[in-house]
Design a protein around this motif. Structure first.
Motif, PDB file in Angstrom:
ATOM      1  N   GLY A  42      41.079  31.769  34.231  1.00 43.25           N
ATOM      2  CA  GLY A  42      40.582  33.062  33.783  1.00 43.25           C
ATOM      3  C   GLY A  42      41.473  33.742  32.755  1.00 43.25           C
ATOM      4  N   GLN A  43      42.695  33.252  32.593  1.00 42.08           N
ATOM      5  CA  GLN A  43      43.647  33.848  31.651  1.00 42.08           C
ATOM      6  C   GLN A  43      43.190  33.612  30.206  1.00 42.08           C
ATOM      7  OE1 GLN A  43      46.506  35.639  32.421  1.00 42.08           O
ATOM      8  NE2 GLN A  43      46.523  36.058  30.253  1.00 42.08           N
ATOM      9  N   THR A  44      43.329  34.628  29.370  1.00 38.92           N
ATOM     10  CA  THR A  44      43.002  34.509  27.954  1.00 38.92           C
ATOM     11  C   THR A  44      44.213  33.985  27.197  1.00 38.92           C
ATOM     12  OG1 THR A  44      41.436  36.335  28.111  1.00 38.92           O
ATOM     13  CG2 THR A  44      42.223  35.783  25.917  1.00 38.92           C
ATOM     14  N   LEU A  45      43.972  32.996  26.342  1.00 37.70           N
ATOM     15  CA  LEU A  45      45.023  32.380  25.539  1.00 37.70           C
ATOM     16  C   LEU A  45      44.668  32.488  24.065  1.00 37.70           C
ATOM     17  CD1 LEU A  45      45.340  29.014  27.523  1.00 37.70           C
ATOM     18  CD2 LEU A  45      46.664  31.107  27.882  1.00 37.70           C
ATOM     19  N   SER A  46      45.646  32.780  23.236  1.00 39.52           N
ATOM     20  CA  SER A  46      45.472  32.751  21.788  1.00 39.52           C
ATOM     21  C   SER A  46      46.067  31.440  21.284  1.00 39.52           C
ATOM     22  CB  SER A  46      46.198  33.920  21.128  1.00 39.52           C
ATOM     23  OG  SER A  46      45.659  35.143  21.552  1.00 39.52           O
ATOM     24  N   VAL A  47      45.280  30.706  20.502  1.00 36.01           N
ATOM     25  CA  VAL A  47      45.752  29.443  19.939  1.00 36.01           C
ATOM     26  C   VAL A  47      46.367  29.765  18.577  1.00 36.01           C
ATOM     27  CG1 VAL A  47      45.106  27.114  19.232  1.00 36.01           C
ATOM     28  CG2 VAL A  47      43.902  28.217  21.139  1.00 36.01           C
ATOM     29  N   LEU A  48      47.676  29.566  18.466  1.00 34.39           N
ATOM     30  CA  LEU A  48      48.386  29.920  17.243  1.00 34.39           C
ATOM     31  C   LEU A  48      48.450  28.760  16.255  1.00 34.39           C
ATOM     32  CD1 LEU A  48      51.303  31.934  18.881  1.00 34.39           C
ATOM     33  CD2 LEU A  48      49.113  32.783  18.026  1.00 34.39           C
ATOM     34  N   GLN A  49      48.620  27.536  16.755  1.00 39.01           N
ATOM     35  CA  GLN A  49      48.644  26.359  15.882  1.00 39.01           C
ATOM     36  C   GLN A  49      48.386  25.115  16.710  1.00 39.01           C
ATOM     37  OE1 GLN A  49      52.771  26.692  14.523  1.00 39.01           O
ATOM     38  NE2 GLN A  49      53.272  24.797  15.609  1.00 39.01           N
ATOM     39  N   GLN A  50      48.038  24.019  16.022  1.00 34.15           N
ATOM     40  CA  GLN A  50      47.813  22.738  16.692  1.00 34.15           C
ATOM     41  C   GLN A  50      48.807  21.666  16.231  1.00 34.15           C
ATOM     42  OE1 GLN A  50      46.261  22.026  19.268  1.00 34.15           O
ATOM     43  NE2 GLN A  50      44.443  23.284  19.480  1.00 34.15           N
ATOM     44  N   ARG A  51      49.479  21.860  15.148  1.00 33.54           N
ATOM     45  CA  ARG A  51      50.424  20.874  14.615  1.00 33.54           C
ATOM     46  C   ARG A  51      51.748  21.533  14.305  1.00 33.54           C
ATOM     47  NH1 ARG A  51      47.738  17.447  16.554  1.00 33.54           N
ATOM     48  NH2 ARG A  51      46.083  16.323  15.571  1.00 33.54           N
ATOM     49  N   PRO A  52      52.878  20.931  14.576  1.00 30.89           N
ATOM     50  CA  PRO A  52      53.058  19.603  15.178  1.00 30.89           C
ATOM     51  C   PRO A  52      52.819  19.592  16.683  1.00 30.89           C
ATOM     52  CG  PRO A  52      55.202  20.575  14.776  1.00 30.89           C
ATOM     53  CD  PRO A  52      54.157  21.537  14.223  1.00 30.89           C
ATOM     54  N   MET A  53      52.804  20.757  17.321  1.00 35.94           N
ATOM     55  CA  MET A  53      52.455  20.868  18.738  1.00 35.94           C
ATOM     56  C   MET A  53      51.442  21.992  18.876  1.00 35.94           C
ATOM     57  SD  MET A  53      56.150  20.550  20.640  1.00 35.94           S
ATOM     58  CE  MET A  53      55.506  20.087  22.226  1.00 35.94           C
ATOM     59  N   THR A  54      50.759  22.028  20.007  1.00 32.67           N
ATOM     60  CA  THR A  54      49.855  23.148  20.288  1.00 32.67           C
ATOM     61  C   THR A  54      50.715  24.334  20.689  1.00 32.67           C
ATOM     62  OG1 THR A  54      48.115  21.642  21.005  1.00 32.67           O
ATOM     63  CG2 THR A  54      47.940  23.930  21.706  1.00 32.67           C
ATOM     64  N   LEU A  55      50.552  25.437  19.970  1.00 34.35           N
ATOM     65  CA  LEU A  55      51.305  26.655  20.267  1.00 34.35           C
ATOM     66  C   LEU A  55      50.303  27.707  20.723  1.00 34.35           C
ATOM     67  CD1 LEU A  55      54.088  28.051  20.186  1.00 34.35           C
ATOM     68  CD2 LEU A  55      53.521  28.797  17.874  1.00 34.35           C
ATOM     69  N   ILE A  56      50.515  28.228  21.930  1.00 36.80           N
ATOM     70  CA  ILE A  56      49.612  29.230  22.489  1.00 36.80           C
ATOM     71  C   ILE A  56      50.397  30.481  22.842  1.00 36.80           C
ATOM     72  CG2 ILE A  56      47.892  27.606  23.376  1.00 36.80           C
ATOM     73  CD1 ILE A  56      49.213  27.893  26.152  1.00 36.80           C
ATOM     74  N   GLN A  57      49.665  31.591  22.911  1.00 36.62           N
ATOM     75  CA  GLN A  57      50.252  32.840  23.379  1.00 36.62           C
ATOM     76  C   GLN A  57      49.478  33.295  24.597  1.00 36.62           C
ATOM     77  OE1 GLN A  57      50.566  35.968  20.505  1.00 36.62           O
ATOM     78  NE2 GLN A  57      51.685  37.293  21.892  1.00 36.62           N
ATOM     79  N   CYS A  58      50.214  33.615  25.659  1.00 32.65           N
ATOM     80  CA  CYS A  58      49.656  34.120  26.912  1.00 32.65           C
ATOM     81  C   CYS A  58      50.360  35.432  27.179  1.00 32.65           C
ATOM     82  CB  CYS A  58      49.905  33.107  28.022  1.00 32.65           C
ATOM     83  SG  CYS A  58      49.419  33.676  29.651  1.00 32.65           S
ATOM     84  N   ASP A  59      49.636  36.530  27.076  1.00 35.04           N
ATOM     85  CA  ASP A  59      50.235  37.860  27.151  1.00 35.04           C
ATOM     86  C   ASP A  59      51.300  37.963  26.058  1.00 35.04           C
ATOM     87  OD1 ASP A  59      48.582  38.816  29.194  1.00 35.04           O
ATOM     88  OD2 ASP A  59      49.874  37.975  30.741  1.00 35.04           O
ATOM     89  N   HIS A  60      52.564  38.113  26.423  1.00 36.00           N
ATOM     90  CA  HIS A  60      53.626  38.253  25.430  1.00 36.00           C
ATOM     91  C   HIS A  60      54.498  37.005  25.343  1.00 36.00           C
ATOM     92  CE1 HIS A  60      52.596  42.426  24.874  1.00 36.00           C
ATOM     93  NE2 HIS A  60      52.587  42.569  26.190  1.00 36.00           N
ATOM     94  N   THR A  61      54.033  35.906  25.910  1.00 34.12           N
ATOM     95  CA  THR A  61      54.804  34.669  25.937  1.00 34.12           C
ATOM     96  C   THR A  61      54.146  33.619  25.059  1.00 34.12           C
ATOM     97  OG1 THR A  61      55.478  35.137  28.217  1.00 34.12           O
ATOM     98  CG2 THR A  61      55.734  32.870  27.454  1.00 34.12           C
ATOM     99  N   GLU A  62      54.948  33.009  24.173  1.00 37.78           N
ATOM    100  CA  GLU A  62      54.475  31.891  23.365  1.00 37.78           C
ATOM    101  C   GLU A  62      54.978  30.605  24.000  1.00 37.78           C
ATOM    102  OE1 GLU A  62      55.426  32.184  19.230  1.00 37.78           O
ATOM    103  OE2 GLU A  62      54.351  34.080  19.008  1.00 37.78           O
ATOM    104  N   LEU A  63      54.081  29.622  24.099  1.00 35.53           N
ATOM    105  CA  LEU A  63      54.429  28.324  24.681  1.00 35.53           C
ATOM    106  C   LEU A  63      54.017  27.208  23.743  1.00 35.53           C
ATOM    107  CD1 LEU A  63      53.089  28.836  28.310  1.00 35.53           C
ATOM    108  CD2 LEU A  63      55.473  28.750  27.622  1.00 35.53           C
ATOM    109  N   ALA A  64      54.925  26.252  23.538  1.00 34.86           N
ATOM    110  CA  ALA A  64      54.601  25.032  22.799  1.00 34.86           C
ATOM    111  C   ALA A  64      54.189  23.985  23.823  1.00 34.86           C
ATOM    112  CB  ALA A  64      55.803  24.567  21.996  1.00 34.86           C
ATOM    113  N   VAL A  65      53.044  23.360  23.586  1.00 32.49           N
ATOM    114  CA  VAL A  65      52.472  22.420  24.542  1.00 32.49           C
ATOM    115  C   VAL A  65      52.268  21.078  23.839  1.00 32.49           C
ATOM    116  CG1 VAL A  65      50.483  21.983  26.041  1.00 32.49           C
ATOM    117  CG2 VAL A  65      51.263  24.330  25.671  1.00 32.49           C
ATOM    118  N   GLU A  66      52.739  20.004  24.457  1.00 35.15           N
ATOM    119  CA  GLU A  66      52.513  18.673  23.904  1.00 35.15           C
ATOM    120  C   GLU A  66      51.013  18.380  23.881  1.00 35.15           C
ATOM    121  OE1 GLU A  66      54.787  15.614  25.800  1.00 35.15           O
ATOM    122  OE2 GLU A  66      56.544  16.900  25.957  1.00 35.15           O
ATOM    123  N   HIS A  67      50.581  17.570  22.907  1.00 33.42           N
ATOM    124  CA  HIS A  67      49.153  17.291  22.772  1.00 33.42           C
ATOM    125  C   HIS A  67      48.585  16.577  23.996  1.00 33.42           C
ATOM    126  CE1 HIS A  67      48.537  18.917  18.831  1.00 33.42           C
ATOM    127  NE2 HIS A  67      49.642  18.334  18.425  1.00 33.42           N
TER     128      HIS A  67
END
Length: 78
Positions: A42-67
């Protein structure tokens, strides 16, 4: 997956998605780590980029996620 659902790895940069869950390929330990960062169903995520890794923002936290992990995360348009 329903017709509206997709993998996080397929979401376009700049889009906002709602997290639906993990598929069975992702280890429970990794799922628990994401929950600790606030990535829950149910959490809303903002997709910031897909390359070189998937970068998402959840609330005030940015996370880099492996593909490989982003492919195990099911999301839907928010």
């Amino acid at each position: 997956m329903s017709p509206q659902e997709m993998r996080l790895a397929d979401a376009s940069p700049g889009s906002t998605v709602r997290f639906r869950g993990f598929d069975a390929t992702l280890e429970t330990m990794l799922q628990d780590q994401f929950l600790a960062y606030g990535i829950a169903v149910g959490q809303t995520l903002s997709v910031l980029q897909q390359r070189p890794m998937t970068l998402i923002q959840c609330d005030h936290t940015e996370l880099a996620v492996e593909h490989s992990v982003a492919r195990a995360m099911v999301v839907a348009p928010a």
